[in-house]
Scaffold this motif. Structure first.
Motif, mmCIF file in Angstrom:
data_model
loop_
_atom_site.group_PDB
_atom_site.id
_atom_site.type_symbol
_atom_site.label_atom_id
_atom_site.label_comp_id
_atom_site.label_asym_id
_atom_site.label_seq_id
_atom_site.Cartn_x
_atom_site.Cartn_y
_atom_site.Cartn_z
ATOM 1 N N LEU A 15 78.313 20.605 45.649
ATOM 2 C CA LEU A 15 79.388 21.219 44.871
ATOM 3 C C LEU A 15 78.845 22.367 44.024
ATOM 4 O O LEU A 15 79.406 23.475 44.035
ATOM 5 C CB LEU A 15 80.041 20.168 43.977
ATOM 6 N N ILE A 16 77.751 22.123 43.307
ATOM 7 C CA ILE A 16 77.151 23.172 42.479
ATOM 8 C C ILE A 16 76.691 24.337 43.345
ATOM 9 O O ILE A 16 76.912 25.509 43.012
ATOM 10 C CB ILE A 16 75.973 22.600 41.670
ATOM 11 N N ASP A 17 76.063 24.016 44.465
ATOM 12 C CA ASP A 17 75.546 25.048 45.369
ATOM 13 C C ASP A 17 76.672 25.928 45.915
ATOM 14 O O ASP A 17 76.606 27.165 45.847
ATOM 15 C CB ASP A 17 74.792 24.384 46.517
ATOM 16 N N GLN A 18 77.714 25.306 46.436
ATOM 17 C CA GLN A 18 78.780 26.075 47.075
ATOM 18 C C GLN A 18 79.655 26.817 46.062
ATOM 19 O O GLN A 18 80.071 27.948 46.314
ATOM 20 C CB GLN A 18 79.643 25.153 47.942
ATOM 21 N N VAL A 19 79.893 26.210 44.906
ATOM 22 C CA VAL A 19 80.668 26.907 43.869
ATOM 23 C C VAL A 19 79.921 28.158 43.414
ATOM 24 O O VAL A 19 80.510 29.233 43.265
ATOM 25 C CB VAL A 19 80.950 25.974 42.668
ATOM 26 N N SER A 20 78.607 28.035 43.201
ATOM 27 C CA SER A 20 77.814 29.189 42.757
ATOM 28 C C SER A 20 77.791 30.273 43.831
ATOM 29 O O SER A 20 77.913 31.469 43.521
ATOM 30 C CB SER A 20 76.388 28.758 42.411
ATOM 31 N N LYS A 21 77.661 29.894 45.093
ATOM 32 C CA LYS A 21 77.621 30.872 46.179
ATOM 33 C C LYS A 21 78.972 31.570 46.360
ATOM 34 O O LYS A 21 79.032 32.794 46.529
ATOM 35 C CB LYS A 21 77.215 30.193 47.482
ATOM 36 N N ILE A 22 80.044 30.805 46.329
ATOM 37 C CA ILE A 22 81.375 31.394 46.510
ATOM 38 C C ILE A 22 81.705 32.322 45.343
ATOM 39 O O ILE A 22 82.286 33.399 45.528
ATOM 40 C CB ILE A 22 82.442 30.282 46.662
ATOM 41 N N TYR A 23 81.305 31.921 44.128
ATOM 42 C CA TYR A 23 81.541 32.795 42.967
ATOM 43 C C TYR A 23 80.790 34.117 43.133
ATOM 44 O O TYR A 23 81.371 35.196 42.931
ATOM 45 C CB TYR A 23 81.099 32.101 41.683
ATOM 46 N N ILE A 24 79.509 34.039 43.485
ATOM 47 C CA ILE A 24 78.717 35.258 43.670
ATOM 48 C C ILE A 24 79.305 36.108 44.786
ATOM 49 O O ILE A 24 79.464 37.335 44.657
ATOM 50 C CB ILE A 24 77.248 34.897 43.990
ATOM 51 N N LYS A 25 79.659 35.484 45.888
ATOM 52 C CA LYS A 25 80.178 36.211 47.052
ATOM 53 C C LYS A 25 81.485 36.923 46.736
ATOM 54 O O LYS A 25 81.744 38.011 47.257
ATOM 55 C CB LYS A 25 80.374 35.221 48.210
ATOM 56 N N THR A 26 82.307 36.335 45.877
ATOM 57 C CA THR A 26 83.628 36.911 45.587
ATOM 58 C C THR A 26 83.680 37.694 44.271
ATOM 59 O O THR A 26 84.764 38.118 43.860
ATOM 60 C CB THR A 26 84.696 35.807 45.559
ATOM 61 N N HIS A 27 82.521 37.877 43.618
ATOM 62 C CA HIS A 27 82.506 38.647 42.370
ATOM 63 C C HIS A 27 81.406 39.709 42.321
ATOM 64 O O HIS A 27 81.382 40.527 41.410
ATOM 65 C CB HIS A 27 82.324 37.710 41.161
ATOM 66 N N PHE A 28 80.480 39.672 43.292
ATOM 67 C CA PHE A 28 79.348 40.591 43.293
ATOM 68 C C PHE A 28 79.303 41.396 44.591
ATOM 69 O O PHE A 28 79.742 40.919 45.637
ATOM 70 C CB PHE A 28 78.027 39.830 43.153
ATOM 71 N N VAL A 29 78.760 42.572 44.502
ATOM 72 C CA VAL A 29 78.446 43.392 45.672
ATOM 73 C C VAL A 29 76.958 43.217 45.956
ATOM 74 O O VAL A 29 76.161 42.997 45.041
ATOM 75 C CB VAL A 29 78.765 44.879 45.397
ATOM 76 N N ILE A 30 76.575 43.283 47.231
ATOM 77 C CA ILE A 30 75.156 43.152 47.582
ATOM 78 C C ILE A 30 74.311 44.074 46.707
ATOM 79 O O ILE A 30 74.598 45.263 46.575
ATOM 80 C CB ILE A 30 74.939 43.515 49.071
#
Length: 206
Positions: A15-30
């Motif tokens: 849960l922690i892993d996927q929430v952090s990844k989805i947040y980064i993916k949907t709020h950050f640019v590479i």
């Protein structure tokens, strides 16, 4: 440690892993970089290979990057079944708590990165020059089994030029710690670290 408690631990890490990844993916640019402390930054990159971005095609040039990526993802999927059986076996045998926790951490981390590799290419568009969208109408940036692993934890604890007297690396610019990783990687590393440090307790005959 029971199997139910192991599954709960796995669920929390996932849960922690996927929430952090989805947040980064949907709020950050590479390439986006946010400083938390001087020695810790959130730095968004995507890993298309193994640890430190290593690819199978780096060792076998005759294999295309896409074939290498698919092979790696399939290997990870097969491996997770083996780790899952290992976890079931050590809980069934009531092995040491250290061993059970270690295997659960490795399983959770491996599964977390597998989710990226299998699904992220199909459910997100790319993050180059834009913030990715979840389930975009035009489709994802790739197909199933060709997703990239999201990494964001960066600890540049020290940067500078190494002394000239150090063999080979002397005089070169060096960063410690260079790799960018994620929660799943932390879980895997912690699990393996526990097995190494507490080897006798983890694999005690009793």
């Amino acid at each position: 440690m029971s199997l139910k408690k192991s599954i709960l631990l796995i669920f929390i890490i996932l849960l922690i892993d996927q929430v952090s990844k989805i947040y980064i993916k949907t709020h950050f640019v590479i390439g986006d970089d946010v400083e938390i402390f001087k020695w810790f930054r959130i730095y968004f990159i995507e890993n298309d290979g193994m640890a430190w971005g290593t690819k199978i095609s780096d060792f076998i040039p005759s294999i295309s990057d896409r074939t290498a990526k698919l092979s790696l993802t399939i290997f990870r999927v097969v491996a997770i079944f083996g780790i899952g059986y290992w976890l079931y076996d050590v809980t069934r045998k009531q092995s040491s708590k250290i061993l059970v926790v270690s295997v659960a951490l490795i399983f959770a981390g491996a599964l977390g990165n597998i989710i990226d590799s299998v699904f992220y290419g199909a459910i997100f568009n790319d993050s180059y020059g834009q913030i990715a969208s979840f389930l975009p109408e035009e489709g994802g940036y790739d197909t199933l089994f060709h997703g990239k692993v999201v990494d964001m934890l960066y600890f540049p604890i020290w940067k500078g030029y190494l002394p000239e007297w150090i063999p080979y690396y002397g005089g070169k610019y060096f960063t410690f710690f260079e790799p960018v990783f994620n929660i799943a990687d932390v879980a895997i590393s912690t699990g393996f670290g526990m097995l190494i440090v507490f080897n006798k307790k983890a694999f005690s005959k009793e």
